[in-house]
Design an enzyme around this catalytic site. Structure first.
Site, PDB file in Angstrom:
ATOM      1  N   ASP A 112       1.929  -1.420   4.990  1.00  0.00           N
ATOM      2  CA  ASP A 112       1.661  -0.159   5.693  1.00  0.00           C
ATOM      3  C   ASP A 112       0.181   0.128   5.397  1.00  0.00           C
ATOM      4  O   ASP A 112      -0.145   0.859   4.477  1.00  0.00           O
ATOM      5  CB  ASP A 112       2.585   0.927   5.135  1.00  0.00           C
ATOM      6  CG  ASP A 112       2.451   2.252   5.873  1.00  0.00           C
ATOM      7  OD1 ASP A 112       2.329   2.240   7.107  1.00  0.00           O
ATOM      8  OD2 ASP A 112       2.441   3.301   5.199  1.00  0.00           O
ATOM      9  N   ALA A 129       0.892  -1.169   0.000  1.00  0.00           N
ATOM     10  CA  ALA A 129       0.000   0.000   0.000  1.00  0.00           C
ATOM     11  C   ALA A 129       0.921   1.206   0.000  1.00  0.00           C
ATOM     12  O   ALA A 129       1.233   1.771   1.043  1.00  0.00           O
ATOM     13  CB  ALA A 129      -0.882  -0.028   1.244  1.00  0.00           C
ATOM     14  N   PRO A 171       1.788   7.805  -0.714  1.00  0.00           N
ATOM     15  CA  PRO A 171       2.521   8.538  -1.752  1.00  0.00           C
ATOM     16  C   PRO A 171       3.981   8.119  -1.923  1.00  0.00           C
ATOM     17  O   PRO A 171       4.681   8.698  -2.749  1.00  0.00           O
ATOM     18  CB  PRO A 171       2.426   9.986  -1.263  1.00  0.00           C
ATOM     19  CG  PRO A 171       2.352   9.877   0.227  1.00  0.00           C
ATOM     20  CD  PRO A 171       1.570   8.626   0.502  1.00  0.00           C
ATOM     21  N   GLY A 172       4.455   7.142  -1.134  1.00  0.00           N
ATOM     22  CA  GLY A 172       5.772   6.603  -1.427  1.00  0.00           C
ATOM     23  C   GLY A 172       6.864   6.934  -0.429  1.00  0.00           C
ATOM     24  O   GLY A 172       8.038   6.674  -0.684  1.00  0.00           O
ATOM     25  N   GLY A 173       6.490   7.466   0.718  1.00  0.00           N
ATOM     26  CA  GLY A 173       7.498   7.793   1.730  1.00  0.00           C
ATOM     27  C   GLY A 173       8.339   6.581   2.104  1.00  0.00           C
ATOM     28  O   GLY A 173       9.574   6.657   2.179  1.00  0.00           O
ATOM     29  N   GLU A 227      -0.354   0.114  -5.441  1.00  0.00           N
ATOM     30  CA  GLU A 227      -1.288   1.147  -4.984  1.00  0.00           C
ATOM     31  C   GLU A 227      -2.584   1.018  -5.764  1.00  0.00           C
ATOM     32  O   GLU A 227      -2.561   0.961  -6.994  1.00  0.00           O
ATOM     33  CB  GLU A 227      -0.659   2.542  -5.150  1.00  0.00           C
ATOM     34  CG  GLU A 227      -1.603   3.702  -4.937  1.00  0.00           C
ATOM     35  CD  GLU A 227      -2.271   3.731  -3.557  1.00  0.00           C
ATOM     36  OE1 GLU A 227      -1.581   3.588  -2.539  1.00  0.00           O
ATOM     37  OE2 GLU A 227      -3.508   3.891  -3.518  1.00  0.00           O
ATOM     38  N   CYS A 240      -0.992   3.978  10.961  1.00  0.00           N
ATOM     39  CA  CYS A 240      -0.919   5.213  11.752  1.00  0.00           C
ATOM     40  C   CYS A 240      -2.168   5.273  12.638  1.00  0.00           C
ATOM     41  O   CYS A 240      -2.752   6.324  12.829  1.00  0.00           O
ATOM     42  CB  CYS A 240      -0.740   6.446  10.884  1.00  0.00           C
ATOM     43  SG  CYS A 240      -1.983   6.671   9.629  1.00  0.00           S
TER      44      CYS A 240
HETATM   45  N1  SAM Z   1       3.062   3.583   2.596  1.00  0.00           N
HETATM   46  C1  SAM Z   1       2.641   4.911   2.210  1.00  0.00           C
HETATM   47  C2  SAM Z   1       3.778   5.884   2.483  1.00  0.00           C
HETATM   48  O1  SAM Z   1       4.612   5.621   3.355  1.00  0.00           O
HETATM   49  O2  SAM Z   1       3.863   6.905   1.810  1.00  0.00           O
HETATM   50  C3  SAM Z   1       1.354   5.314   2.908  1.00  0.00           C
HETATM   51  C4  SAM Z   1       0.261   4.314   2.649  1.00  0.00           C
HETATM   52  S1  SAM Z   1      -1.347   4.825   3.179  1.00  0.00           S
HETATM   53  C5  SAM Z   1      -1.271   4.445   4.860  1.00  0.00           C
HETATM   54  C6  SAM Z   1      -2.313   3.500   2.555  1.00  0.00           C
HETATM   55  C7  SAM Z   1      -2.423   3.453   1.037  1.00  0.00           C
HETATM   56  O3  SAM Z   1      -3.031   2.207   0.686  1.00  0.00           O
HETATM   57  C8  SAM Z   1      -3.304   4.530   0.417  1.00  0.00           C
HETATM   58  O4  SAM Z   1      -2.573   5.179  -0.594  1.00  0.00           O
HETATM   59  C9  SAM Z   1      -4.473   3.761  -0.178  1.00  0.00           C
HETATM   60  O5  SAM Z   1      -4.961   4.318  -1.386  1.00  0.00           O
HETATM   61  C10 SAM Z   1      -3.837   2.402  -0.441  1.00  0.00           C
HETATM   62  N2  SAM Z   1      -4.754   1.246  -0.482  1.00  0.00           N
HETATM   63  C11 SAM Z   1      -5.904   1.077   0.204  1.00  0.00           C
HETATM   64  N3  SAM Z   1      -6.440  -0.139  -0.049  1.00  0.00           N
HETATM   65  C12 SAM Z   1      -5.590  -0.742  -0.920  1.00  0.00           C
HETATM   66  C13 SAM Z   1      -5.582  -2.010  -1.565  1.00  0.00           C
HETATM   67  N4  SAM Z   1      -6.568  -2.885  -1.363  1.00  0.00           N
HETATM   68  N5  SAM Z   1      -4.559  -2.317  -2.388  1.00  0.00           N
HETATM   69  C14 SAM Z   1      -3.552  -1.413  -2.593  1.00  0.00           C
HETATM   70  N6  SAM Z   1      -3.512  -0.199  -2.019  1.00  0.00           N
HETATM   71  C15 SAM Z   1      -4.510   0.133  -1.192  1.00  0.00           C
END
Ligand code: SAM
Length: 299
Positions: free
Chosen positions: A184, A117, A120-122, A141, A238
């Protein structure tokens, strides 16, 4: 007037953490969090970045547990965004809590890594930097617009070792196998509630939490199937709600994974977890509320 904690969240925090800790969490929600950044070691180093911050008159502090992280106690994100170090991709603005999972991933050169997941890629960019650009990262994503943002960030952070897969991670082919997986997970964000002045109110109802837990378990189920024997999985959110954290890790343990104990530096403010060896970071002036667990698939 100050914003208030949604009623359901307040009740749940009191139930799990007791009055004193719940008050500490609320205090954390009310802090204006300091700007923090990570040096992108793919194209720069700490000395170069600190020199440029000094030149721009921006005060910085070190982080005891991570040499590449810096705290900018007196600055706003816009101050950093106006600097060449930012436009050149030499730094990534990132909360300190969010820097923990990639460190526990311990990615090695040449390994295959799935970031389930990723936008934005951090954490994708951090894992790329930690491997010296030598891992093979698949950054998955589901959301189209967020996947675009992810591609943009990989490019501006000079990451050449990651491929974006725009897909629901739950439907990834079981044929794939990875040495390491970062989940994540999408979550309620209960660790990042903002109760500072002028912040927009956030929703937090029981039904929504349960929906998140269902998604988290479905993603964990897939992660377990895609992990190589002997492989490592890091689960993070988070959120500071045990339903989204320990309960999901427990689900993974029942699927045959084993917990690998992790500890955070003593300077990291922590909440008790019901699963020793996992980390729950308490929201504070520096840290977002966060959870991290490390798991291993027996060979
Ligand atoms: N790891 C990212 C970072 O460090 O920048 C932050 C991830 S954020 C907590 C969760 C992400 O999971 C969101 O961008 C959301 O769109 C994506 N997401 C939600 N459900 C998903 C799924 N079933 N498969 C893939 N991505 C998913």
């Amino acid at each position: 007037m100050d914003a208030r904690i949604p009623e359901y969240l307040q009740r749940t925090l009191l139930e799990h953490y007791g009055e004193e800790k719940a008050a500490g969490i609320e205090e954390g929600y009310r802090q204006n969090r300091a700007v923090t950044l990570r040096v992108n070691t793919l194209v720069s180093d700490r000395e170069q970045v600190c020199r440029q911050l000094d030149g721009a008159g921006i005060a910085w502090e070190s982080v005891s547990w991570y040499r590449d992280a810096l705290i900018l106690p007196d600055s706003r994100e816009a101050d950093v965004q106006a600097l060449p170090v930012y436009s050149q991709g030499q730094v990534y603005l990132q909360n300190l809590s969010a820097m923990l999972p990639p460190l526990y991933m311990d990615v090695q050169r040449g390994e295959s890594v799935l970031d389930m997941a990723a936008a934005p890629g951090g954490k994708t960019t951090q894992m790329a930097a930690l491997s010296g650009g030598m891992a093979q990262i698949t950054a998955c994503e589901r959301d189209k617009i967020r996947a675009e943002r992810l591609r943009y960030n990989l490019k501006s952070q000079h990451v050449g070792c990651a491929t974006v897969l725009e897909k629901d991670a739950r439907s990834l082919d079981d044929f794939f196998r990875f040495d390491r997986i970062l989940l994540d997970a999408p979550c309620t964000g209960s660790g990042t509630l903002d109760l500072t002045e002028h912040a927009a109110p956030r929703r937090m109802e029981e039904g929504w939490v349960q929906k998140m837990v269902k998604t988290q378990k479905a993603m964990m189920d897939k992660a377990v199937r895609l992990l190589k024997k002997g492989g490592t999985l890091v689960y993070s959110t988070c959120s500071i709600l045990p339903a989204e954290n320990e309960e999901v890790v427990d689900f993974a343990l029942k699927k045959g994974l084993e917990l690998v104990s992790v500890q955070a530096d003593e300077s990291v403010p922590q909440l008790p977890t019901s699963m020793p060896g996992t980390i729950c970071v308490c929201p504070s002036a520096l840290y977002e509320g966060f959870f991290v667990a490390k798991l291993h698939r027996p060979a």
